[in-house]
Design an enzyme around this catalytic site. Sequence first.
Site, PDB file in Angstrom:
ATOM      1  N   ARG A 118       0.630  -1.153  -0.072  1.00  0.00           N
ATOM      2  CA  ARG A 118      -0.140  -0.044   0.074  1.00  0.00           C
ATOM      3  C   ARG A 118       0.731   1.229   0.040  1.00  0.00           C
ATOM      4  NH1 ARG A 118      -3.543  -2.845   3.764  1.00  0.00           N
ATOM      5  NH2 ARG A 118      -5.165  -3.826   2.470  1.00  0.00           N
ATOM      6  N   LYS A 140       3.754  11.964 -10.748  1.00  0.00           N
ATOM      7  CA  LYS A 140       2.703  11.464 -11.507  1.00  0.00           C
ATOM      8  C   LYS A 140       3.529  10.069 -11.750  1.00  0.00           C
ATOM      9  CE  LYS A 140      -0.106  14.898 -13.715  1.00  0.00           C
ATOM     10  NZ  LYS A 140      -0.449  15.249 -15.064  1.00  0.00           N
ATOM     11  N   GLU A 182      10.869  20.259 -23.189  1.00  0.00           N
ATOM     12  CA  GLU A 182      10.312  20.521 -21.911  1.00  0.00           C
ATOM     13  C   GLU A 182      10.924  21.794 -20.910  1.00  0.00           C
ATOM     14  OE1 GLU A 182       7.415  18.882 -21.540  1.00  0.00           O
ATOM     15  OE2 GLU A 182       7.467  17.252 -22.211  1.00  0.00           O
ATOM     16  N   LYS A 224       8.440  23.669 -12.109  1.00  0.00           N
ATOM     17  CA  LYS A 224       7.464  22.591 -11.910  1.00  0.00           C
ATOM     18  C   LYS A 224       7.340  22.492 -10.474  1.00  0.00           C
ATOM     19  CE  LYS A 224       5.788  17.941 -13.284  1.00  0.00           C
ATOM     20  NZ  LYS A 224       6.172  16.847 -14.177  1.00  0.00           N
ATOM     21  N   GLU A 234      -3.891  18.336 -10.544  1.00  0.00           N
ATOM     22  CA  GLU A 234      -4.563  18.859 -11.762  1.00  0.00           C
ATOM     23  C   GLU A 234      -5.982  19.367 -11.479  1.00  0.00           C
ATOM     24  OE1 GLU A 234      -2.688  17.141 -15.250  1.00  0.00           O
ATOM     25  OE2 GLU A 234      -3.867  18.042 -16.379  1.00  0.00           O
ATOM     26  N   ARG A 239      -2.005  23.267 -13.042  1.00  0.00           N
ATOM     27  CA  ARG A 239      -1.047  22.086 -13.607  1.00  0.00           C
ATOM     28  C   ARG A 239      -1.174  21.783 -14.996  1.00  0.00           C
ATOM     29  NH1 ARG A 239       1.233  16.940 -10.374  1.00  0.00           N
ATOM     30  NH2 ARG A 239       2.743  16.411 -11.980  1.00  0.00           N
ATOM     31  N   ASN A 243       0.846  21.146 -19.899  1.00  0.00           N
ATOM     32  CA  ASN A 243       0.239  20.218 -21.296  1.00  0.00           C
ATOM     33  C   ASN A 243       0.299  21.353 -22.461  1.00  0.00           C
ATOM     34  OD1 ASN A 243      -0.561  18.033 -19.640  1.00  0.00           O
ATOM     35  ND2 ASN A 243      -2.602  18.952 -19.195  1.00  0.00           N
ATOM     36  N   HIS A 246       1.084  19.776 -25.590  1.00  0.00           N
ATOM     37  CA  HIS A 246       0.958  18.362 -25.635  1.00  0.00           C
ATOM     38  C   HIS A 246      -0.553  17.823 -26.399  1.00  0.00           C
ATOM     39  CE1 HIS A 246       4.198  18.521 -22.951  1.00  0.00           C
ATOM     40  NE2 HIS A 246       4.036  17.182 -22.505  1.00  0.00           N
ATOM     41  N   HIS A 250       0.479  15.119 -29.030  1.00  0.00           N
ATOM     42  CA  HIS A 250       0.159  13.774 -28.784  1.00  0.00           C
ATOM     43  C   HIS A 250      -0.563  13.156 -30.159  1.00  0.00           C
ATOM     44  CE1 HIS A 250      -2.364  10.597 -26.737  1.00  0.00           C
ATOM     45  NE2 HIS A 250      -1.289  10.387 -26.111  1.00  0.00           N
ATOM     46  N   HIS A 264       8.770  11.729 -27.691  1.00  0.00           N
ATOM     47  CA  HIS A 264       7.549  12.628 -27.108  1.00  0.00           C
ATOM     48  C   HIS A 264       7.920  14.361 -27.415  1.00  0.00           C
ATOM     49  CE1 HIS A 264       4.915  14.315 -24.215  1.00  0.00           C
ATOM     50  NE2 HIS A 264       5.832  14.503 -23.482  1.00  0.00           N
TER      51      HIS A 264
HETATM   52  P1  NAD Z   1      13.425   6.509 -21.513  1.00  0.00           P
HETATM   53  O1  NAD Z   1      13.326   6.544 -19.989  1.00  0.00           O
HETATM   54  O2  NAD Z   1      13.196   5.823 -22.364  1.00  0.00           O
HETATM   55  O3  NAD Z   1      15.270   7.067 -21.744  1.00  0.00           O
HETATM   56  C1  NAD Z   1      15.520   7.063 -23.041  1.00  0.00           C
HETATM   57  C2  NAD Z   1      16.557   6.338 -23.404  1.00  0.00           C
HETATM   58  O4  NAD Z   1      17.893   6.818 -22.671  1.00  0.00           O
HETATM   59  C3  NAD Z   1      16.923   4.916 -22.950  1.00  0.00           C
HETATM   60  O5  NAD Z   1      17.060   4.067 -23.916  1.00  0.00           O
HETATM   61  C4  NAD Z   1      17.807   4.847 -21.816  1.00  0.00           C
HETATM   62  O6  NAD Z   1      18.151   3.596 -21.472  1.00  0.00           O
HETATM   63  C5  NAD Z   1      18.592   5.859 -22.192  1.00  0.00           C
HETATM   64  N1  NAD Z   1      19.393   6.586 -21.125  1.00  0.00           N
HETATM   65  C6  NAD Z   1      18.918   7.152 -20.254  1.00  0.00           C
HETATM   66  N2  NAD Z   1      19.871   7.740 -19.278  1.00  0.00           N
HETATM   67  C7  NAD Z   1      20.799   7.882 -20.175  1.00  0.00           C
HETATM   68  C8  NAD Z   1      22.231   8.446 -20.058  1.00  0.00           C
HETATM   69  N3  NAD Z   1      22.459   9.227 -19.077  1.00  0.00           N
HETATM   70  N4  NAD Z   1      22.995   8.176 -20.911  1.00  0.00           N
HETATM   71  C9  NAD Z   1      22.697   7.329 -21.957  1.00  0.00           C
HETATM   72  N5  NAD Z   1      21.450   6.756 -22.101  1.00  0.00           N
HETATM   73  C10 NAD Z   1      20.608   7.223 -21.148  1.00  0.00           C
HETATM   74  O7  NAD Z   1      12.836   8.063 -21.825  1.00  0.00           O
HETATM   75  P2  NAD Z   1      12.417   9.491 -21.296  1.00  0.00           P
HETATM   76  O8  NAD Z   1      12.345  10.422 -22.211  1.00  0.00           O
HETATM   77  O9  NAD Z   1      13.532   9.820 -20.047  1.00  0.00           O
HETATM   78  O10 NAD Z   1      11.189   9.310 -20.427  1.00  0.00           O
HETATM   79  C11 NAD Z   1       9.943   9.106 -21.297  1.00  0.00           C
HETATM   80  C12 NAD Z   1       9.000   8.603 -20.388  1.00  0.00           C
HETATM   81  O11 NAD Z   1       8.532   9.486 -19.426  1.00  0.00           O
HETATM   82  C13 NAD Z   1       7.708   8.252 -21.197  1.00  0.00           C
HETATM   83  O12 NAD Z   1       7.241   6.992 -20.602  1.00  0.00           O
HETATM   84  C14 NAD Z   1       6.479   9.247 -20.529  1.00  0.00           C
HETATM   85  O13 NAD Z   1       5.401   8.951 -20.470  1.00  0.00           O
HETATM   86  C15 NAD Z   1       7.239   9.850 -19.310  1.00  0.00           C
HETATM   87  N6  NAD Z   1       6.719  10.923 -18.510  1.00  0.00           N
HETATM   88  C16 NAD Z   1       6.397  11.092 -17.245  1.00  0.00           C
HETATM   89  C17 NAD Z   1       6.093  12.178 -16.771  1.00  0.00           C
HETATM   90  C18 NAD Z   1       5.460  12.278 -15.426  1.00  0.00           C
HETATM   91  O14 NAD Z   1       4.923  13.402 -15.198  1.00  0.00           O
HETATM   92  N7  NAD Z   1       5.567  11.271 -14.607  1.00  0.00           N
HETATM   93  C19 NAD Z   1       6.363  13.307 -17.526  1.00  0.00           C
HETATM   94  C20 NAD Z   1       7.031  13.361 -18.970  1.00  0.00           C
HETATM   95  C21 NAD Z   1       6.929  11.940 -19.432  1.00  0.00           C
HETATM   96 MG    MG Z   2       5.837  16.037 -21.748  1.00  0.00          MG
END
Ligand code: NAD
Ligand code: MG
Length: 369
Positions: A118, A140, A182, A224, A234, A239, A243, A246, A250, A264
């Site tokens: 939990r 999130k 971003e 942020k 949100e 918040r 977006n 987005h 999207h 993204h």
């Molecule tokens: P990711 O986590 O897939 O990382 C991208 C790639 O970079 C991966 O292949 C990883 O292995 C590699 N990598 C990571 N750090 C590295 C480093 N320092 N050196 C070399 N390679 C490295 O992608 P991302 O863009 O970080 O995250 C995308 C995800 O985040 C999506 O699923 C999205 O939905 C989510 N997201 C969440 C929120 C939230 O508020 N929770 C906000 C925006 C995005």
């Molecule tokens: Mg985003």
Amino acid sequence: MIVQVALGARAYPIHIQAGLLGNAAPVLGPFVRGNRLVVVTDSQVAALYLDRLSAGLSGVLIEPIILPPGEATKDWVHLQLVVERLLTLGVERSDAVVALGGGVIGDLTGFACSILRRGCRFVQVPTTLLAQVDSSVGGKTAINAAAGKNLVGAFHQPAAVLIDPQVLATLPARELRAGYAEVVKYGLINDADFFAWCEANGAAVLAGDTAAQTYAIAHGCKAKAAVVAADERETDDIRALLNLGHTFGHAFEAAAGFSDRLLHGEAVALGMALAHRFSAHRGLCSAEDAARVDAHLAASGFEIHPAVLGLATNAADLIHHMRQDKKMSGGTLPFILSRRLGESFVARDVPLGAVEAFLADELADVKRP
Ligand code: NAD
Ligand code: MG
């Protein structure tokens, strides 16, 4: 430097400093239990950074859970795998699990920790620019479902965030640029001065200048943190401003099948350009403001004209994708539009027909620099 996320009993610090990953003991020490720290990461990040983290935590046994890299990992199968493994390791409610990686690892680990017994604690150690300025802060967490991205999740704030800008040195240039979208977003939402800073320093951020990157990360985290403190779940419009870009973005991500064709952040950059051009088109902001947004995003290497992407899509198809949004209400969607550069707002009265006509024009118009 420390940025606080002011959330009362759920408040937490974001530690930002070059070199911090290899000297993490002061930040992570308090989370070590029985000389052990469980770290969830992906295989790429593990190969690059697990030893560095371990070296700075002498006497601490690192218990790694290593997952495959990529968006596909954010699914039920890997959620189950992580949760079962945490239970087998005897992780308790008061323990803290470390998420070392990009947004995929942060979102999955955070969600696993929100349901483990939990809810147990977790610490975000983001290693992509996107995760450092966006996904690691705000609580999130989610996995993807067959029906769409991020549809199963929870609000679960981390206990702390540790950011080392030096890890960006190994991030592929395209991933770095995607995260930069971003960063620019924070200027366009409500901070024209920060957008001007981006115009002057964005090239340095993208070229790997650690000082510029550290400034951009700290500014992004502060922005942020302020938004999250004001509107954690949100429920107000505050918040929702995050977006910006987005809703348009999207739709293009969906049209590209959420593939490597369009990351993204690349979709967000395109979406921010479109949101400003649409705002100008509706007489909300000036054409000069929209042109300034276009110019900086294009100079940063983003594609800002959808026709050039060559996606097999059309305006009706894009509107269809927009209609799947969780925020659809009363037959339309809230759009984040602009009054002037650095002044975005939530518009709830935009007819989807007007958006469709605008997108049809954009798709018909192949502009090249
Ligand atoms: P990711 O986590 O897939 O990382 C991208 C790639 O970079 C991966 O292949 C990883 O292995 C590699 N990598 C990571 N750090 C590295 C480093 N320092 N050196 C070399 N390679 C490295 O992608 P991302 O863009 O970080 O995250 C995308 C995800 O985040 C999506 O699923 C999205 O939905 C989510 N997201 C969440 C929120 C939230 O508020 N929770 C906000 C925006 C995005
Ligand atoms: Mg985003």
